[in-house]
Design an enzyme around this catalytic site. Structure first.
Site, short mmCIF file in Angstrom:
data_model
loop_
_atom_site.label_atom_id
_atom_site.label_comp_id
_atom_site.label_asym_id
_atom_site.label_seq_id
_atom_site.Cartn_x
_atom_site.Cartn_y
_atom_site.Cartn_z
N SER A 64 -9.72 -25.59 -18.24
CA SER A 64 -10.76 -26.59 -17.42
C SER A 64 -10.73 -26.85 -16.55
O SER A 64 -9.71 -28.04 -16.41
CB SER A 64 -10.54 -26.77 -19.81
OG SER A 64 -11.82 -27.42 -19.22
N TYR B 140 -7.69 -33.53 -25.05
CA TYR B 140 -8.13 -32.40 -24.70
C TYR B 140 -8.06 -32.20 -23.40
O TYR B 140 -7.34 -30.87 -23.11
CB TYR B 140 -9.78 -32.30 -24.97
CG TYR B 140 -9.91 -30.64 -25.02
CD1 TYR B 140 -9.53 -29.68 -25.07
CD2 TYR B 140 -10.98 -30.73 -23.61
CE1 TYR B 140 -10.60 -27.80 -25.08
CE2 TYR B 140 -11.43 -29.68 -22.73
CZ TYR B 140 -11.63 -28.08 -24.14
OH TYR B 140 -11.40 -26.62 -23.20
#
Lengths: 251, 449
Positions: free
Chosen positions: A144, A157
């Protein structure tokens, strides 16, 4: 076997209910993919995903797999590879967590890290060894942009993806020349059930666009893919922004 | 035995896979390699000119046969040669031409081995007269999966399964090949231009039988009225009396000019529509409208690309695919439609070749059938190429045609049984001869051969 365009005939999805993975599977089934393994926690959602892909004409199997039980990965994935060659392993599991709650509850923060990083380390290594033994195949790891630079809003995250991203890059280097190809995919904000209800970031994308980028990356044998491509430049600028400036940016 | 795990690709440089590369130096070493090659099997490899994955074997063994390259006997009265399978056609030409003999069939490159020539049952510009390579092979010795060496004579099922069998029946060790007598090492060549595809097909149909060798280069970037415009080059071995006095002193000299190799890293995108279009325009204009009896070197006539070592690098890192199909006589409409589609799509292809095949060959998976064959190179990175070629496959299959396995790297396995009706026989023979599937390649895995 993959063909000259990098299109796989068999696909193993780790995280079989992931929307990005299923969009990718649909796209690949329309090309060459005839066999799909969906690995995930047994659930009605996993069975639904399998049924849907079967409807597109693929032979679909499901296999029980839990990122949080790394000691079982060898057995679960070994079973899949014992059935025949896997041309493409798509690592698509991951959780976003709830930043505010996770900051208050270290145990749930650790679960995010264990799913996204520790579980992926184990699954990647098991898959990599099997791919190396068969002498071919791609391992596509969904990272990501959040891992490129941790930001206040989701650094738990983001840090887990940063770890995964660094790990996958190193693994790609380790496997260079073995016939196994590792590709790190860094999507930006993807409109999916994982991000439902969240404020949308600039350059937002969709699972279908990520799937298209994966197919293109396979054809080009890319090592890193940004979705959309413009994020490569944007993130390069953000990565080099001074902390004091970055902290105040509305990202 | 030296063995090493390396990434292997075909000539098109797509889809690399890793294999243990074994280079046997004796028949015993080859037999040992076959016996010991493990669960992922092995496949023989020659000079790696198959475009796709025919001589790759992921996770298994690849037997590089080029060290077995002895020429055992040349019979200059009968015109036969007995040699190892690893001998290249280049080497045979060097040896045989001064003796007045030439290989019976040569493809567009001299750098193929005799074993590879049988395994792919290669064809040349003389197919309409001479058929494909295996037709000129009297017999060969085949190392099979059980470790035994069998002598396989022409006309037997094992011969016909091996001719065009892509190395999947066993490792060819030696072969006895019948040769073509020649008086000189020069070619007498007629060149003419064809204004469009119909003109080209009419010329080929009417006059092909007059030439031993015949081929047409097509400009696939030409559109409209010029669609399918082409340059025909046809000819035969020049007789001694056709040579000027100076050349008659050494009529059988074999000369092969060599340019510097293409650089290891070639800028991608150099082969664009514009550059290829420019090349095609020049190539077409440069050709004489009509010229007869021009003397050319064999290397110029047969193997122009061999002069540039590693020319496959010009397609860059992404590599390229070659698409070659054949459709039978009476299916000219399919050929026209495909040429039109390629032209309209503006695919940058500068190596497009059309030729008429003669009689079909007995090999079960041999490619040629009587009709029209078109071959073209395309950069693998062209957007949408995968789907486009799938559509062309459908047209070819619907017309009863087929694509060439030695060049394939992307066919859908479903179409194979339609294209190769004798595939079932081939599979049955393999199941019988090699029940454990010792001989395996990426091609055989991909297409479930």
């Amino acid at each position: 076997m993959k063909d000259a365009f990098g299109l796989p005939q068999s696909l193993l999805v780790l995280g079989g209910t992931s929307e990005i993975a299923l969009a990718t599977a649909r796209r690949l089934i329309a090309r060459r993919t005839r066999t799909v393994w969906l690995a995930g926690r047994p659930s009605p959602a996993l069975d639904r995903a399998a049924t849907e892909l079967r409807g597109l004409g693929a032979e679909v199997h499901t296999v029980a797999f839990d990122a949080l039980e790394p000691e079982a990965h060898e057995t679960a994935l070994g079973k899949v590879f014992a059935e025949g060659d896997i041309d493409l392993v798509l690592l698509a599991f991951g959780v976003l967590g709830d930043q505010a709650r996770d900051e208050r509850d270290p145990a749930s923060a650790v679960r995010v890290a264990q799913t996204n990083y520790t579980g992926a380390v184990s699954a990647c290594l098991v898959a990599a060894r099997a791919l190396q033994a068969q002498g071919h195949g791609s391992l596509v790891v969904l990272s990501s942009v959040a891992g490129e630079r941790a930001r206040r809003a989701n650094f738990i995250y983001g840090s887990s993806k940063a770890g995964l991203d660094a790990f996958a890059q190193g693994l790609g280097d380790a496997l260079y020349g073995t016939g196994v190809h590792v590709m790190v995919v860094r999507p930006g904000f993807v409109r999916s059930k994982m991000t439902a209800g969240l404020p949308e970031a600039p350059l937002a994308t969709t699972p279908e666009e990520v799937a298209a980028a994966v197919e293109l990356g396979l054809r080009r044998r890319s090592e890193t893919v940004w979705v959309p491509g413009a994020l490569r430049v944007v993130m390069s600028a953000l990565r080099h922004a001074p902390r004091a400036v970055f902290r105040r940016l509305p990202v | 035995m030296p063995a090493d795990t390396v990434a292997v690709t075909g000539w098109g440089r797509t889809a690399p896979t890793a294999a243990q590369l074994i280079r046997p130096r004796s028949y015993q070493e080859a037999a040992a390699a076959v016996r010991e090659c493990g669960t992922r099997g092995g496949i023989p490899r020659g000079l790696g000119r198959a475009y796709g994955d025919a001589a790759q074997n992921a996770g298994g063994a690849v037997l590089d046969m080029t060290a077995l390259d002895r020429v055992h006997a040349i019979d200059v009265t009968e015109g036969t040669v007995l040699c190892d399978a690893g001998v290249s056609l280049h080497r045979l030409m060097e040896l045989l031409l001064p003796l007045g003999w030439f290989v019976p069939v040569t493809p567009g490159t001299r750098y193929v081995t005799v074993g590879g020539a049988i395994g792919a049952d290669i064809h040349g510009k003389n197919h309409h007269v001479s058929g494909s390579f295996a037709r000129h092979v009297r017999s060969f010795e085949l190392l099979t999966a059980d470790g035994l060496v069998r002598t396989v004579a022409q006309g037997t099922p094992l011969f016909d399964a091996t001719a065009g069998g892509m190395g999947l029946t066993g490792v060819i060790l030696t072969a006895a090949v019948r040769l073509q007598p020649v008086e000189t090492s020069l070619m007498s060549v007629d060149t003419e231009r064809a204004a469009d595809l119909d003109d080209l097909m009419a010329r080929l149909t009417a006059t092909d039988h007059r030439y031993r060798y015949s081929v047409a280069w097509i400009d696939l970037l030409a559109r409209g009225a010029a669609t399918g415009r082409a340059v025909l080059t046809r000819g035969d071995h020049a007789p001694l009396d056709a040579l000027p006095a100076r050349a008659r002193r050494a009529p059988l000299a074999f000369r092969t000019p060599r340019l510097p190799a293409a650089p290891a890293v070639f800028p991608e995108g150099l082969l664009s529509r514009r550059t290829v279009g420019l090349f095609n325009e020049l190539w077409f204009r440069k050709a004489p409208r009509a010229r007869t009896g021009e003397l050319q070197r064999m290397s110029t006539f047969f193997h122009p690309l061999d002069g540039v070592p590693h020319w496959n690098r010009v397609y860059g890192r992404g590599g390229f695919v070659q698409y070659q199909f054949v459709v039978g006589h009476g299916q000219e409409e399919t050929l026209r439609r495909i040429v039109r589609r390629i032209s309209e799509r503006r695919c940058p292809s500068f190596l497009a070749v059309l030729k008429r095949f003669g009689e079909a060959d007995p090999g079960w998976l041999s490619f040629p059938v009587p009709g029209w064959t078109l071959a073209l190179d395309l950069p693998a990175g062209l957007p949408g190429l995968a789907g486009f070629l799938d559509e062309l496959d459908d047209e070819v299959a619907a017309a009863g045609g087929r694509v060439y396995l030695a060049k394939d790297s992307r066919l859908r396995p479903e179409l194979l049984t339609t294209m190769y009706p004798r595939l079932a026989d081939f599979r049955a023979l393999r199941a019988d001869l090699d029940p454990r599937g010792v001989f395996t390649s990426d091609l055989s895995r991909r297409l479930a051969l």
